[in-house]
Design a protein around this motif. Structure first.
Motif, mmCIF file in Angstrom:
data_model
loop_
_atom_site.group_PDB
_atom_site.id
_atom_site.type_symbol
_atom_site.label_atom_id
_atom_site.label_comp_id
_atom_site.label_asym_id
_atom_site.label_seq_id
_atom_site.Cartn_x
_atom_site.Cartn_y
_atom_site.Cartn_z
ATOM 1 N N THR A 19 0.940 -0.964 -0.682
ATOM 2 C CA THR A 19 -0.307 0.137 0.225
ATOM 3 C C THR A 19 0.888 1.339 -0.358
ATOM 4 O O THR A 19 0.007 2.380 -1.032
ATOM 5 N N ALA A 23 0.692 4.190 -2.571
ATOM 6 C CA ALA A 23 1.244 5.695 -2.192
ATOM 7 C C ALA A 23 2.239 6.468 -2.863
ATOM 8 O O ALA A 23 2.360 7.927 -3.463
ATOM 9 N N GLU A 28 1.416 10.137 -2.683
ATOM 10 C CA GLU A 28 0.264 10.354 -2.068
ATOM 11 C C GLU A 28 1.619 10.643 -0.296
ATOM 12 O O GLU A 28 0.858 9.540 0.087
ATOM 13 N N TRP A 29 2.253 11.109 -0.876
ATOM 14 C CA TRP A 29 3.139 11.791 0.328
ATOM 15 C C TRP A 29 2.701 11.668 1.630
ATOM 16 O O TRP A 29 3.064 11.304 3.083
ATOM 17 N N ASP A 30 1.767 11.888 2.170
ATOM 18 C CA ASP A 30 0.626 12.247 3.430
ATOM 19 C C ASP A 30 0.151 10.778 4.155
ATOM 20 O O ASP A 30 0.711 10.122 5.664
ATOM 21 N N ASP A 31 0.152 10.161 2.434
ATOM 22 C CA ASP A 31 -1.031 8.840 3.092
ATOM 23 C C ASP A 31 0.458 7.755 3.096
ATOM 24 O O ASP A 31 0.190 6.661 3.943
ATOM 25 N N LEU A 32 1.170 7.578 2.727
ATOM 26 C CA LEU A 32 3.003 7.471 2.505
ATOM 27 C C LEU A 32 3.308 7.405 4.602
ATOM 28 O O LEU A 32 3.955 6.114 4.837
ATOM 29 N N ALA A 34 2.141 8.388 6.764
ATOM 30 C CA ALA A 34 1.031 7.184 7.808
ATOM 31 C C ALA A 34 0.951 6.184 7.978
ATOM 32 O O ALA A 34 0.807 5.571 8.702
ATOM 33 N N LEU A 35 1.150 5.759 6.560
ATOM 34 C CA LEU A 35 0.966 3.874 6.366
ATOM 35 C C LEU A 35 2.331 3.725 7.254
ATOM 36 O O LEU A 35 2.254 2.654 7.538
#
Length: 109
Positions: A19, A23, A28-32, A34-35
């Motif tokens: 995932t 990202a 999708e750096w913010d998602d990355l 958080a993951l």
């Protein structure tokens, strides 16, 4: 932690890394980020667990999962390193500009 729990945790890390790779591909750096935090939680639980003897099948499964994790990690790094370099360049430019403003402001005072 049992061997099944350990392998399940490695699988969870592997899924998260997949995932994370998606990202990173999509920017999708913010998602990355958080993951990555979620992934760190799983890694922390593995690090706190006592070493377990694994049978041959479990060892092979663990090794296959780790290989996938490492491949995804390398791909993520290949995608994020240019972005990190870009951010470092922007920070350098911003800091240089701030120094110039301070120096100019001090001369005008």
């Amino acid at each position: 932690m049992t061997s099944d729990e350990m392998l399940t945790t490695y699988e969870s890390i592997s899924e998260l890394m997949g995932t994370m790779l998606n990202a990173a591909r999509q920017g999708e750096w913010d998602d990355l980020a958080a993951l990555e935090q979620r992934c760190r939680g799983y890694v922390g639980s593995l690090m706190q667990a006592a070493p377990l003897p694994l049978n041959e099948n479990e060892q092979h499964a663990k090794l296959a999962i780790i290989r996938t994790i490492l491949q995804n990690d390398a791909s993520i790094r290949a995608l994020t390193e240019p972005r990190m370099h870009e951010l470092q360049q922007n920070l350098h430019i911003t800091r240089s500009g701030q120094r110039g403003v301070r120096a100019y402001g001090a001369q005008r005072a």
